[in-house]
Design a protein around this motif. Structure first.
Motif, PDB file in Angstrom:
ATOM      1  N   CYS A  95      35.489  13.905 -21.146  1.00 30.09           N
ATOM      2  CA  CYS A  95      36.525  14.104 -20.138  1.00 30.09           C
ATOM      3  C   CYS A  95      37.874  13.870 -20.799  1.00 30.09           C
ATOM      4  O   CYS A  95      37.990  13.100 -21.760  1.00 30.09           O
ATOM      5  N   ALA A  96      38.875  14.553 -20.277  1.00 31.62           N
ATOM      6  CA  ALA A  96      40.207  14.487 -20.855  1.00 31.62           C
ATOM      7  C   ALA A  96      41.236  14.535 -19.742  1.00 31.62           C
ATOM      8  O   ALA A  96      40.984  15.094 -18.674  1.00 31.62           O
ATOM      9  N   ALA A  97      42.404  13.980 -20.022  1.00 31.78           N
ATOM     10  CA  ALA A  97      43.474  13.949 -19.036  1.00 31.78           C
ATOM     11  C   ALA A  97      44.776  14.430 -19.664  1.00 31.78           C
ATOM     12  O   ALA A  97      45.036  14.181 -20.849  1.00 31.78           O
ATOM     13  N   SER A  98      45.560  15.097 -18.844  1.00 29.24           N
ATOM     14  CA  SER A  98      46.814  15.669 -19.323  1.00 29.24           C
ATOM     15  C   SER A  98      47.949  15.296 -18.391  1.00 29.24           C
ATOM     16  O   SER A  98      47.739  15.096 -17.194  1.00 29.24           O
ATOM     17  N   GLN A  99      49.155  15.248 -18.960  1.00 29.15           N
ATOM     18  CA  GLN A  99      50.344  15.031 -18.156  1.00 29.15           C
ATOM     19  C   GLN A  99      50.951  16.355 -17.709  1.00 29.15           C
ATOM     20  O   GLN A  99      51.995  16.375 -17.059  1.00 29.15           O
ATOM     21  N   SER A 100      50.296  17.445 -18.048  1.00 26.24           N
ATOM     22  CA  SER A 100      50.784  18.766 -17.677  1.00 26.24           C
ATOM     23  C   SER A 100      50.295  19.142 -16.291  1.00 26.24           C
ATOM     24  O   SER A 100      49.160  18.859 -15.915  1.00 26.24           O
ATOM     25  N   LYS A 101      51.164  19.812 -15.531  1.00 32.69           N
ATOM     26  CA  LYS A 101      50.782  20.284 -14.205  1.00 32.69           C
ATOM     27  C   LYS A 101      50.046  21.618 -14.280  1.00 32.69           C
ATOM     28  O   LYS A 101      49.506  22.086 -13.275  1.00 32.69           O
ATOM     29  N   ILE A 102      50.051  22.212 -15.464  1.00 28.65           N
ATOM     30  CA  ILE A 102      49.354  23.478 -15.665  1.00 28.65           C
ATOM     31  C   ILE A 102      47.975  23.169 -16.227  1.00 28.65           C
ATOM     32  O   ILE A 102      47.826  22.332 -17.110  1.00 28.65           O
ATOM     33  N   LEU A 103      46.965  23.846 -15.713  1.00 32.33           N
ATOM     34  CA  LEU A 103      45.612  23.626 -16.206  1.00 32.33           C
ATOM     35  C   LEU A 103      45.491  24.239 -17.593  1.00 32.33           C
ATOM     36  O   LEU A 103      45.614  25.445 -17.762  1.00 32.33           O
ATOM     37  N   ARG A 104      45.248  23.380 -18.561  1.00 36.72           N
ATOM     38  CA  ARG A 104      45.192  23.793 -19.959  1.00 36.72           C
ATOM     39  C   ARG A 104      43.745  23.918 -20.428  1.00 36.72           C
ATOM     40  O   ARG A 104      42.847  23.289 -19.873  1.00 36.72           O
ATOM     41  N   THR A 105      43.541  24.699 -21.481  1.00 36.25           N
ATOM     42  CA  THR A 105      42.188  24.903 -21.993  1.00 36.25           C
ATOM     43  C   THR A 105      42.020  24.511 -23.451  1.00 36.25           C
ATOM     44  O   THR A 105      40.907  24.595 -23.972  1.00 36.25           O
ATOM     45  N   PRO A 107      42.068  21.711 -26.509  1.00 38.06           N
ATOM     46  CA  PRO A 107      41.982  20.260 -26.688  1.00 38.06           C
ATOM     47  C   PRO A 107      43.312  19.607 -27.061  1.00 38.06           C
ATOM     48  O   PRO A 107      43.605  18.498 -26.610  1.00 38.06           O
ATOM     49  N   ARG A 108      44.123  20.269 -27.864  1.00 38.65           N
ATOM     50  CA  ARG A 108      45.374  19.682 -28.333  1.00 38.65           C
ATOM     51  C   ARG A 108      46.373  19.483 -27.199  1.00 38.65           C
ATOM     52  O   ARG A 108      47.364  18.771 -27.361  1.00 38.65           O
ATOM     53  N   GLU A 109      46.107  20.109 -26.060  1.00 33.30           N
ATOM     54  CA  GLU A 109      47.018  20.018 -24.927  1.00 33.30           C
ATOM     55  C   GLU A 109      46.690  18.850 -23.992  1.00 33.30           C
ATOM     56  O   GLU A 109      47.338  18.694 -22.961  1.00 33.30           O
ATOM     57  N   TYR A 110      45.683  18.076 -24.357  1.00 38.13           N
ATOM     58  CA  TYR A 110      45.295  16.919 -23.563  1.00 38.13           C
ATOM     59  C   TYR A 110      45.691  15.632 -24.277  1.00 38.13           C
ATOM     60  O   TYR A 110      45.564  15.515 -25.495  1.00 38.13           O
ATOM     61  N   ASP A 111      46.158  14.689 -23.481  1.00 40.61           N
ATOM     62  CA  ASP A 111      46.750  13.471 -24.025  1.00 40.61           C
ATOM     63  C   ASP A 111      45.759  12.315 -24.165  1.00 40.61           C
ATOM     64  O   ASP A 111      45.948  11.437 -25.013  1.00 40.61           O
ATOM     65  N   TYR A 112      44.753  12.302 -23.334  1.00 37.40           N
ATOM     66  CA  TYR A 112      43.821  11.173 -23.322  1.00 37.40           C
ATOM     67  C   TYR A 112      42.390  11.698 -23.302  1.00 37.40           C
ATOM     68  O   TYR A 112      42.096  12.714 -22.665  1.00 37.40           O
ATOM     69  N   TRP A 113      41.500  10.964 -23.967  1.00 34.45           N
ATOM     70  CA  TRP A 113      40.100  11.381 -24.092  1.00 34.45           C
ATOM     71  C   TRP A 113      39.162  10.216 -23.846  1.00 34.45           C
ATOM     72  O   TRP A 113      39.441   9.078 -24.235  1.00 34.45           O
TER      73      TRP A 113
END
Length: 123
Positions: A95-105, A107-113
């Motif tokens: 699972c991963a979490a992002s600070q972006s409001k856009i749904l990203r696909t 891995p480099r676009e996610y901040d936490y794992w």
């Protein structure tokens, strides 16, 4: 932010599993969340993502119609319901979490794992 994935295991082809991801820490900074997976010898790939509200979701073509991502913000949880599992779904799921409001696909676009949970589907 800390993420803890659980729920993996061994299941026969055609079976179901539900993965859970518990978020803790500075979760106010999180907007979208996602599941990725990585099979042995392969790159990490996107599975599904969900917006903060839970209204918007996005799936990889290989799992669309079989997997469902959801979240419970009151419990700080994200889930991945996996149905009609196939041997090719075998992987470590993250699972991963992002600070972006856009749904990203990517891995480099996610901040936490999270640490990953192993799903094995036998034929």
């Amino acid at each position: 932010v800390q993420l803890q994935a659980s729920g993996g295991g061994l299941v026969q082809s055609g079976g179901s599993l539900r993965l859970s991801c518990a978020a803790s820490g500075s979760i106010f900074s999180i907007t979208s969340m996602a599941w990725f997976r990585q099979a042995p010898g392969k790159e990490r790939e996107f599975v599904a993502a969900v917006s903060w509200s839970g209204v918007s979701t996005y799936y990889a073509g290989s799992v669309k119609g079989r997997f469902t991502i959801s979240r419970d913000n009151a419990k700080n949880m994200v889930y991945l319901q996996m149905n009609s599992l196939k041997p090719e779904d075998t992987a470590v799921y993250y699972c991963a979490a992002s600070q972006s409001k856009i749904l990203r696909t990517q891995p480099r676009e996610y901040d936490y794992w999270g640490q990953g949970t192993l799903v094995t589907v036998s034929s």
